[in-house]
Design a protein around this motif. Structure first.
Motif, PDB file in Angstrom:
ATOM      1  N   MET A 164     -27.288 -72.587  76.647  1.00 48.26           N
ATOM      2  CA  MET A 164     -28.260 -72.181  77.671  1.00 48.26           C
ATOM      3  C   MET A 164     -27.592 -72.089  79.040  1.00 48.26           C
ATOM      4  SD  MET A 164     -31.734 -74.147  78.892  1.00 48.26           S
ATOM      5  CE  MET A 164     -32.851 -73.404  80.072  1.00 48.26           C
ATOM      6  N   VAL A 165     -27.965 -71.074  79.821  1.00 47.27           N
ATOM      7  CA  VAL A 165     -27.620 -71.009  81.235  1.00 47.27           C
ATOM      8  C   VAL A 165     -28.855 -71.461  81.999  1.00 47.27           C
ATOM      9  CG1 VAL A 165     -26.949 -69.554  83.169  1.00 47.27           C
ATOM     10  CG2 VAL A 165     -25.953 -69.152  80.901  1.00 47.27           C
ATOM     11  N   MET A 166     -28.731 -72.575  82.702  1.00 38.92           N
ATOM     12  CA  MET A 166     -29.880 -73.176  83.380  1.00 38.92           C
ATOM     13  C   MET A 166     -30.415 -72.250  84.482  1.00 38.92           C
ATOM     14  SD  MET A 166     -30.521 -76.209  82.044  1.00 38.92           S
ATOM     15  CE  MET A 166     -30.951 -77.594  83.096  1.00 38.92           C
ATOM     16  N   PRO A 167     -31.686 -72.421  84.867  1.00 39.50           N
ATOM     17  CA  PRO A 167     -32.276 -71.582  85.917  1.00 39.50           C
ATOM     18  C   PRO A 167     -31.444 -71.575  87.193  1.00 39.50           C
ATOM     19  CG  PRO A 167     -33.977 -72.869  84.828  1.00 39.50           C
ATOM     20  CD  PRO A 167     -32.675 -73.369  84.298  1.00 39.50           C
ATOM     21  N   HIS A 168     -31.195 -70.377  87.707  1.00 42.60           N
ATOM     22  CA  HIS A 168     -30.412 -70.187  88.923  1.00 42.60           C
ATOM     23  C   HIS A 168     -30.783 -68.839  89.523  1.00 42.60           C
ATOM     24  CE1 HIS A 168     -28.164 -67.965  85.882  1.00 42.60           C
ATOM     25  NE2 HIS A 168     -27.628 -67.267  86.868  1.00 42.60           N
ATOM     26  N   SER A 169     -30.257 -68.542  90.691  1.00 40.15           N
ATOM     27  CA  SER A 169     -30.529 -67.249  91.324  1.00 40.15           C
ATOM     28  C   SER A 169     -29.275 -66.741  92.017  1.00 40.15           C
ATOM     29  CB  SER A 169     -31.680 -67.357  92.334  1.00 40.15           C
ATOM     30  OG  SER A 169     -31.297 -68.168  93.428  1.00 40.15           O
ATOM     31  N   HIS A 170     -29.274 -65.435  92.283  1.00 43.06           N
ATOM     32  CA  HIS A 170     -28.217 -64.805  93.066  1.00 43.06           C
ATOM     33  C   HIS A 170     -28.870 -64.246  94.332  1.00 43.06           C
ATOM     34  CE1 HIS A 170     -25.614 -65.244  89.617  1.00 43.06           C
ATOM     35  NE2 HIS A 170     -26.451 -64.542  88.871  1.00 43.06           N
ATOM     36  N   PRO A 171     -28.701 -64.901  95.464  1.00 42.74           N
ATOM     37  CA  PRO A 171     -29.435 -64.503  96.670  1.00 42.74           C
ATOM     38  C   PRO A 171     -29.091 -63.126  97.205  1.00 42.74           C
ATOM     39  CG  PRO A 171     -27.767 -66.161  97.174  1.00 42.74           C
ATOM     40  CD  PRO A 171     -27.839 -66.074  95.687  1.00 42.74           C
ATOM     41  N   ARG A 172     -27.937 -62.573  96.813  1.00 39.27           N
ATOM     42  CA  ARG A 172     -27.526 -61.283  97.366  1.00 39.27           C
ATOM     43  C   ARG A 172     -27.428 -60.179  96.314  1.00 39.27           C
ATOM     44  NH1 ARG A 172     -24.666 -65.185 100.164  1.00 39.27           N
ATOM     45  NH2 ARG A 172     -22.972 -65.208  98.634  1.00 39.27           N
ATOM     46  N   ALA A 173     -27.912 -60.410  95.085  1.00 38.49           N
ATOM     47  CA  ALA A 173     -27.675 -59.395  94.061  1.00 38.49           C
ATOM     48  C   ALA A 173     -28.751 -59.341  92.991  1.00 38.49           C
ATOM     49  CB  ALA A 173     -26.321 -59.639  93.381  1.00 38.49           C
ATOM     50  N   THR A 174     -29.035 -58.116  92.542  1.00 36.25           N
ATOM     51  CA  THR A 174     -29.767 -57.869  91.307  1.00 36.25           C
ATOM     52  C   THR A 174     -28.744 -57.876  90.169  1.00 36.25           C
ATOM     53  OG1 THR A 174     -31.520 -56.575  92.354  1.00 36.25           O
ATOM     54  CG2 THR A 174     -31.080 -56.117  90.026  1.00 36.25           C
ATOM     55  N   GLU A 175     -29.144 -58.373  89.000  1.00 30.76           N
ATOM     56  CA  GLU A 175     -28.226 -58.471  87.871  1.00 30.76           C
ATOM     57  C   GLU A 175     -28.748 -57.685  86.671  1.00 30.76           C
ATOM     58  OE1 GLU A 175     -26.268 -61.878  84.877  1.00 30.76           O
ATOM     59  OE2 GLU A 175     -27.414 -62.478  86.656  1.00 30.76           O
ATOM     60  N   LEU A 176     -27.887 -56.811  86.125  1.00 32.33           N
ATOM     61  CA  LEU A 176     -28.155 -56.137  84.862  1.00 32.33           C
ATOM     62  C   LEU A 176     -27.411 -56.896  83.773  1.00 32.33           C
ATOM     63  CD1 LEU A 176     -27.883 -52.344  85.783  1.00 32.33           C
ATOM     64  CD2 LEU A 176     -29.929 -53.548  85.005  1.00 32.33           C
ATOM     65  N   PHE A 177     -28.155 -57.428  82.815  1.00 27.72           N
ATOM     66  CA  PHE A 177     -27.624 -58.329  81.794  1.00 27.72           C
ATOM     67  C   PHE A 177     -27.579 -57.578  80.460  1.00 27.72           C
ATOM     68  CE2 PHE A 177     -28.237 -61.820  78.692  1.00 27.72           C
ATOM     69  CZ  PHE A 177     -27.307 -62.759  79.137  1.00 27.72           C
ATOM     70  N   PHE A 178     -26.369 -57.208  80.007  1.00 34.55           N
ATOM     71  CA  PHE A 178     -26.187 -56.434  78.772  1.00 34.55           C
ATOM     72  C   PHE A 178     -25.727 -57.361  77.653  1.00 34.55           C
ATOM     73  CE2 PHE A 178     -22.978 -54.341  76.031  1.00 34.55           C
ATOM     74  CZ  PHE A 178     -23.808 -53.460  75.359  1.00 34.55           C
ATOM     75  N   LEU A 179     -26.509 -57.416  76.569  1.00 35.70           N
ATOM     76  CA  LEU A 179     -26.169 -58.300  75.459  1.00 35.70           C
ATOM     77  C   LEU A 179     -25.225 -57.586  74.491  1.00 35.70           C
ATOM     78  CD1 LEU A 179     -26.661 -61.130  74.354  1.00 35.70           C
ATOM     79  CD2 LEU A 179     -28.508 -60.198  72.967  1.00 35.70           C
ATOM     80  N   ARG A 180     -24.037 -58.111  74.377  1.00 34.24           N
ATOM     81  CA  ARG A 180     -23.019 -57.522  73.497  1.00 34.24           C
ATOM     82  C   ARG A 180     -23.140 -58.033  72.066  1.00 34.24           C
ATOM     83  NH1 ARG A 180     -20.406 -55.904  70.213  1.00 34.24           N
ATOM     84  NH2 ARG A 180     -18.246 -55.183  70.121  1.00 34.24           N
TER      85      ARG A 180
END
Length: 217
Positions: free
Chosen positions: A105-121
């Protein structure tokens, strides 16, 4: 209207024009000059001289290697920015690889300066985020799917399959930043991770009082 007012209006219009002009890159590429000694603080990194730019500035191989998941979260996230990948400099992008072992698991977090596109390989992953209206959006994604984490939103992902999962991300900032809520307010132990995992997985089947609304696909 006297001359002072006219001069002030012309000055304002000129200033706005200067601020808006050439707000995009002024050259084809601006790879990070990792050898430069900054004489002043700048918003980004100094550029290489055009004559010294090489193809190697636009290639990176570190993301083909799996991250170390030998930790209580059973996960690894490797974010690559312009500091590591010179070709990204001034382009407003960074990239990342996420490895999730079984039950990782990646615990809850945020990126204050970026939108993230998450591609599952590879694998099956439960991914989601919580917006400013306290609404939970989460989806079970499979190999080839893409999930979007909006800029600044608290988000997470966990392995919901029976094999290790691999994902690659593109973020809309060369320095996205990471605000880890878990590290700031939670104890980092396996029991806590298990409790959060069970709660997120059960969100679709139960009415969670802590969320105003829940959207699940």
């Amino acid at each position: 209207m006297n001359s002072i007012h006219v001069f002030f209006i012309i000055l304002c219009i000129t200033s706005i024009s200067i601020c808006l002009a050439d707000n995009d890159n002024l050259q084809d590429a601006c790879p990070t000059d990792t050898t430069a000694k900054e004489a002043m603080f700048i918003n980004g990194f100094p550029c290489k001289k055009p004559s010294s730019i090489a193809a190697a500035d636009f290639k990176i191989s570190s993301l083909k290697h799996a991250g170390d998941t030998d930790n209580f979260l059973l996960s690894s996230v490797n974010i690559v920015t312009a500091a590591d990948f010179p070709g990204l400099n001034t382009l407003g992008l960074s990239i990342a690889r996420t490895d999730l072992d079984l039950d990782g698991m990646v615990m809850p977090h945020s990126h204050p300066r970026a939108t993230e596109l998450f591609f599952l390989r590879k694998g099956i992953v439960l991914a989601g985020f919580i917006d400013t209206n306290n609404t939970l959006f989460q989806s079970l994604i499979k190999e080839g799917d893409v999930f979007l984490f909006p800029k600044g939103m608290l988000h997470f992902c966990l392995n919901a399959g029976y094999e290790p999962a691999i994902a690659f991300s593109v973020m809309s900032s060369q320095n996205p930043g990471v605000v880890s809520i878990s590290g700031a307010i939670f104890e980092t132990d396996k029991e806590l991770k298990d409790r959060i995992t069970r709660r997120l997985i059960s969100a679709g089947a139960t009415n969670m009082a802590n969320f105003s609304r829940i959207h699940i696909q």
